[in-house]
Write a protein that holds these residues in place. Sequence first.
Motif, PDB file in Angstrom:
ATOM      1  N   MET A 102       0.821  -1.191   0.000  1.00  0.00           N
ATOM      2  CA  MET A 102       0.000   0.000   0.000  1.00  0.00           C
ATOM      3  C   MET A 102       0.861   1.249   0.000  1.00  0.00           C
ATOM      4  SD  MET A 102      -1.433  -0.123   3.967  1.00  0.00           S
ATOM      5  CE  MET A 102      -2.210   1.478   3.847  1.00  0.00           C
ATOM      6  N   LYS A 103       1.880   1.211  -0.864  1.00  0.00           N
ATOM      7  CA  LYS A 103       2.783   2.351  -0.941  1.00  0.00           C
ATOM      8  C   LYS A 103       2.142   3.558  -1.618  1.00  0.00           C
ATOM      9  CE  LYS A 103       7.024  -0.361  -0.565  1.00  0.00           C
ATOM     10  NZ  LYS A 103       8.299  -0.800  -1.201  1.00  0.00           N
ATOM     11  N   GLY A 104       1.061   3.332  -2.364  1.00  0.00           N
ATOM     12  CA  GLY A 104       0.352   4.472  -2.940  1.00  0.00           C
ATOM     13  C   GLY A 104      -0.196   5.387  -1.865  1.00  0.00           C
ATOM     14  N   PHE A 105      -0.829   4.797  -0.841  1.00  0.00           N
ATOM     15  CA  PHE A 105      -1.345   5.602   0.270  1.00  0.00           C
ATOM     16  C   PHE A 105      -0.202   6.265   1.024  1.00  0.00           C
ATOM     17  CE2 PHE A 105      -2.772   5.959   4.752  1.00  0.00           C
ATOM     18  CZ  PHE A 105      -3.837   6.837   4.564  1.00  0.00           C
ATOM     19  N   VAL A 106       0.878   5.537   1.254  1.00  0.00           N
ATOM     20  CA  VAL A 106       2.030   6.104   1.960  1.00  0.00           C
ATOM     21  C   VAL A 106       2.597   7.284   1.175  1.00  0.00           C
ATOM     22  CG1 VAL A 106       4.350   5.634   2.820  1.00  0.00           C
ATOM     23  CG2 VAL A 106       2.557   3.911   3.084  1.00  0.00           C
ATOM     24  N   ALA A 107       2.700   7.154  -0.143  1.00  0.00           N
ATOM     25  CA  ALA A 107       3.208   8.252  -0.968  1.00  0.00           C
ATOM     26  C   ALA A 107       2.330   9.490  -0.846  1.00  0.00           C
ATOM     27  CB  ALA A 107       3.306   7.801  -2.430  1.00  0.00           C
ATOM     28  N   PRO A 347      -6.566   4.431  -1.550  1.00  0.00           N
ATOM     29  CA  PRO A 347      -6.675   4.499  -3.012  1.00  0.00           C
ATOM     30  C   PRO A 347      -6.465   3.163  -3.704  1.00  0.00           C
ATOM     31  CG  PRO A 347      -4.510   5.243  -2.323  1.00  0.00           C
ATOM     32  CD  PRO A 347      -5.282   4.950  -1.061  1.00  0.00           C
ATOM     33  N   GLY A 348      -7.135   2.978  -4.833  1.00  0.00           N
ATOM     34  CA  GLY A 348      -6.929   1.804  -5.657  1.00  0.00           C
ATOM     35  C   GLY A 348      -7.855   0.659  -5.310  1.00  0.00           C
ATOM     36  N   ARG A 349      -7.730  -0.421  -6.079  1.00  0.00           N
ATOM     37  CA  ARG A 349      -8.601  -1.593  -5.954  1.00  0.00           C
ATOM     38  C   ARG A 349      -7.825  -2.751  -5.345  1.00  0.00           C
ATOM     39  NH1 ARG A 349     -10.344  -4.048 -10.397  1.00  0.00           N
ATOM     40  NH2 ARG A 349      -8.501  -3.443 -11.585  1.00  0.00           N
ATOM     41  N   ILE A 350      -8.449  -3.430  -4.399  1.00  0.00           N
ATOM     42  CA  ILE A 350      -7.790  -4.563  -3.760  1.00  0.00           C
ATOM     43  C   ILE A 350      -7.502  -5.678  -4.772  1.00  0.00           C
ATOM     44  CG2 ILE A 350      -9.922  -5.744  -3.099  1.00  0.00           C
ATOM     45  CD1 ILE A 350      -6.668  -5.461  -0.995  1.00  0.00           C
ATOM     46  N   ALA A 351      -8.266  -5.737  -5.853  1.00  0.00           N
ATOM     47  CA  ALA A 351      -8.038  -6.768  -6.869  1.00  0.00           C
ATOM     48  C   ALA A 351      -6.680  -6.617  -7.544  1.00  0.00           C
ATOM     49  CB  ALA A 351      -9.148  -6.727  -7.917  1.00  0.00           C
ATOM     50  N   GLU A 352      -6.070  -5.433  -7.464  1.00  0.00           N
ATOM     51  CA  GLU A 352      -4.752  -5.213  -8.055  1.00  0.00           C
ATOM     52  C   GLU A 352      -3.623  -5.728  -7.168  1.00  0.00           C
ATOM     53  OE1 GLU A 352      -3.766  -3.923 -10.970  1.00  0.00           O
ATOM     54  OE2 GLU A 352      -5.787  -3.622 -11.705  1.00  0.00           O
ATOM     55  N   ALA A 353      -3.907  -5.949  -5.892  1.00  0.00           N
ATOM     56  CA  ALA A 353      -2.861  -6.309  -4.942  1.00  0.00           C
ATOM     57  C   ALA A 353      -2.379  -7.745  -5.145  1.00  0.00           C
ATOM     58  CB  ALA A 353      -3.378  -6.138  -3.520  1.00  0.00           C
ATOM     59  N   HIS A 354      -1.108  -7.990  -4.831  1.00  0.00           N
ATOM     60  CA  HIS A 354      -0.516  -9.339  -4.786  1.00  0.00           C
ATOM     61  C   HIS A 354      -0.497 -10.019  -6.156  1.00  0.00           C
ATOM     62  CE1 HIS A 354      -1.412  -9.901  -0.181  1.00  0.00           C
ATOM     63  NE2 HIS A 354      -0.996  -8.678  -0.462  1.00  0.00           N
ATOM     64  N   ARG A 355      -0.555  -9.278  -7.221  1.00  0.00           N
ATOM     65  CA  ARG A 355      -0.571  -9.883  -8.552  1.00  0.00           C
ATOM     66  C   ARG A 355       0.576  -9.312  -9.378  1.00  0.00           C
ATOM     67  NH1 ARG A 355      -5.375  -7.536 -12.252  1.00  0.00           N
ATOM     68  NH2 ARG A 355      -3.843  -8.139 -13.816  1.00  0.00           N
ATOM     69  N   PRO A 356       0.964 -10.010 -10.460  1.00  0.00           N
ATOM     70  CA  PRO A 356       1.953  -9.420 -11.358  1.00  0.00           C
ATOM     71  C   PRO A 356       1.425  -8.121 -11.959  1.00  0.00           C
ATOM     72  CG  PRO A 356       1.673 -11.761 -11.810  1.00  0.00           C
ATOM     73  CD  PRO A 356       0.573 -11.364 -10.874  1.00  0.00           C
ATOM     74  N   ASP A 357       2.340  -7.196 -12.221  1.00  0.00           N
ATOM     75  CA  ASP A 357       1.992  -5.883 -12.765  1.00  0.00           C
ATOM     76  C   ASP A 357       0.955  -5.169 -11.909  1.00  0.00           C
ATOM     77  OD1 ASP A 357       3.850  -6.168 -14.757  1.00  0.00           O
ATOM     78  OD2 ASP A 357       2.410  -6.582 -16.357  1.00  0.00           O
ATOM     79  N   GLU A 358       1.105  -5.296 -10.598  1.00  0.00           N
ATOM     80  CA  GLU A 358       0.276  -4.533  -9.656  1.00  0.00           C
ATOM     81  C   GLU A 358       0.337  -3.051 -10.025  1.00  0.00           C
ATOM     82  OE1 GLU A 358       0.530  -3.245  -4.925  1.00  0.00           O
ATOM     83  OE2 GLU A 358       1.601  -5.011  -5.632  1.00  0.00           O
ATOM     84  N   SER A 359      -0.803  -2.365  -9.953  1.00  0.00           N
ATOM     85  CA  SER A 359      -0.818  -0.976 -10.395  1.00  0.00           C
ATOM     86  C   SER A 359      -1.823  -0.151  -9.616  1.00  0.00           C
ATOM     87  CB  SER A 359      -1.142  -0.893 -11.892  1.00  0.00           C
ATOM     88  OG  SER A 359      -2.496  -1.253 -12.140  1.00  0.00           O
ATOM     89  N   ASP A 364      -6.409   7.680  -8.781  1.00  0.00           N
ATOM     90  CA  ASP A 364      -6.528   7.161  -7.416  1.00  0.00           C
ATOM     91  C   ASP A 364      -5.668   7.974  -6.454  1.00  0.00           C
ATOM     92  OD1 ASP A 364      -8.193   5.035  -8.264  1.00  0.00           O
ATOM     93  OD2 ASP A 364      -6.444   3.840  -8.796  1.00  0.00           O
ATOM     94  N   LEU A 365      -4.438   8.274  -6.865  1.00  0.00           N
ATOM     95  CA  LEU A 365      -3.557   9.080  -6.027  1.00  0.00           C
ATOM     96  C   LEU A 365      -4.135  10.479  -5.839  1.00  0.00           C
ATOM     97  CD1 LEU A 365      -0.027   8.094  -7.402  1.00  0.00           C
ATOM     98  CD2 LEU A 365      -1.235   7.141  -5.447  1.00  0.00           C
ATOM     99  N   GLU A 366      -4.683  11.035  -6.898  1.00  0.00           N
ATOM    100  CA  GLU A 366      -5.272  12.370  -6.815  1.00  0.00           C
ATOM    101  C   GLU A 366      -6.439  12.387  -5.830  1.00  0.00           C
ATOM    102  OE1 GLU A 366      -7.232  15.790  -9.749  1.00  0.00           O
ATOM    103  OE2 GLU A 366      -6.480  13.903 -10.573  1.00  0.00           O
ATOM    104  N   ALA A 367      -7.286  11.356  -5.884  1.00  0.00           N
ATOM    105  CA  ALA A 367      -8.435  11.291  -4.983  1.00  0.00           C
ATOM    106  C   ALA A 367      -7.982  11.141  -3.536  1.00  0.00           C
ATOM    107  CB  ALA A 367      -9.345  10.131  -5.381  1.00  0.00           C
ATOM    108  N   CYS A 368      -6.925  10.361  -3.317  1.00  0.00           N
ATOM    109  CA  CYS A 368      -6.420  10.174  -1.961  1.00  0.00           C
ATOM    110  C   CYS A 368      -5.851  11.480  -1.416  1.00  0.00           C
ATOM    111  CB  CYS A 368      -5.359   9.081  -1.950  1.00  0.00           C
ATOM    112  SG  CYS A 368      -4.754   8.674  -0.291  1.00  0.00           S
TER     113      CYS A 368
END
Length: 380
Positions: A102-107, A347-359, A364-368
């Motif tokens: 969850m480095k997007g939120f940390v950023a 921010p972002g979708r949990i479905a993106e987590a733990h997968r290749p090419d996580e994004s 999402d960053l703007e909304a956060c």
Amino acid sequence: MTDAAALLSDLVAIPSVCRTPNGGIVALVRDHLARHGVEAAVLPGPEGDRANLFATIGPRDVPGIVLSGHLDVVPAGEGWTGDPFALRRMGDRLVGRGAVDMKGFVACMLALVPEMVAAPLRRPIHLALSYDEEVGCVGVRHMIARLPELCATPLGCIVGEPSEMRPVLRHKGKVAGRLTVRGRAGHSSRPDLADNAVHLAADIVGLVRATHERFLREGPFHPLFEPASSTLQVGVIAGGTGVNVVPDTCRVEWEARAVPGTDPMTVHDALQAGIADLVAPLQAAGRAVAVESEILSLYPALDLADDAPLRGLAEAWSGHAALGAVSYGTEAGLFQAAGIPSIICGPGRIAEAHRPDESIGLADLEACCAMLRRVIADQA
């Protein structure tokens, strides 16, 4: 958004994989805060090579808001189309391990630090960054234990796990464990002279399955979850060395997810009692069998009341109506258990987590960042 994306690039570039030393990423965050005049407390864990980080902006002696995130990521694994630890842009998305979890939120937290420092805060904003969340919320327990010496009891905590910026009120608790089943080795031509550990493990797997099915039939139930009951399953089983050898060892790893109102340890204890009932008559008959048990991870459910003040605040800050429950787990239940009302919103979708090419999306960053600006304004 340039600042948040640049910070995310720096964070992703440090492969802070769970169960590995995290001094590099802690130093990155500490140095960023220091450049803006914010002193951070680095809180080493008992492992000796990992640490949490806690920082306060604003007055320490009045209750405020915690922004919580974890710095560790799961291993990258296979299937990536590029270096998982070099953030890259694909259209309107940023790709890299940890980008959403969850480095997007940390950023976003770090990008807003200059605005937090500049604001005339009447109530503090605390930044709480933990280690080894991905292997059972390990680090945050030590940080929560230190909170009384670090700040006044907070009014609430936002855990920024990916929720598409919808506040989340509840998730299940979890306990996971490893069973080491012991028997007595022997030649497969005389199984009567041995004690087959895999066979006993199979009986235990049957017990796990029967307990799970009982939960599905009898509950307790929570209508906001799918499935609506607690669950129990085996994820790993390994034993034996060859088909002509009666195995003397078998390993079984299991996991339970418990609905709010059910202590995950009650599931653990019920399973242990069932195993004891299986093993005791075998031992009484002179069979050389035993089962060793260890807990791999444990955290409580999150259960924020529908009428909790934090719900209304989070809805106003995020601009989204709250979601009743999610199926994944977070550190929020541990903050709640410590007496700090907690909610998930990130921010972002949990479905993106733990997968290749996580994004994560730039939007999402703007909304956060927009949500965090409203948090800042409310504390001023």
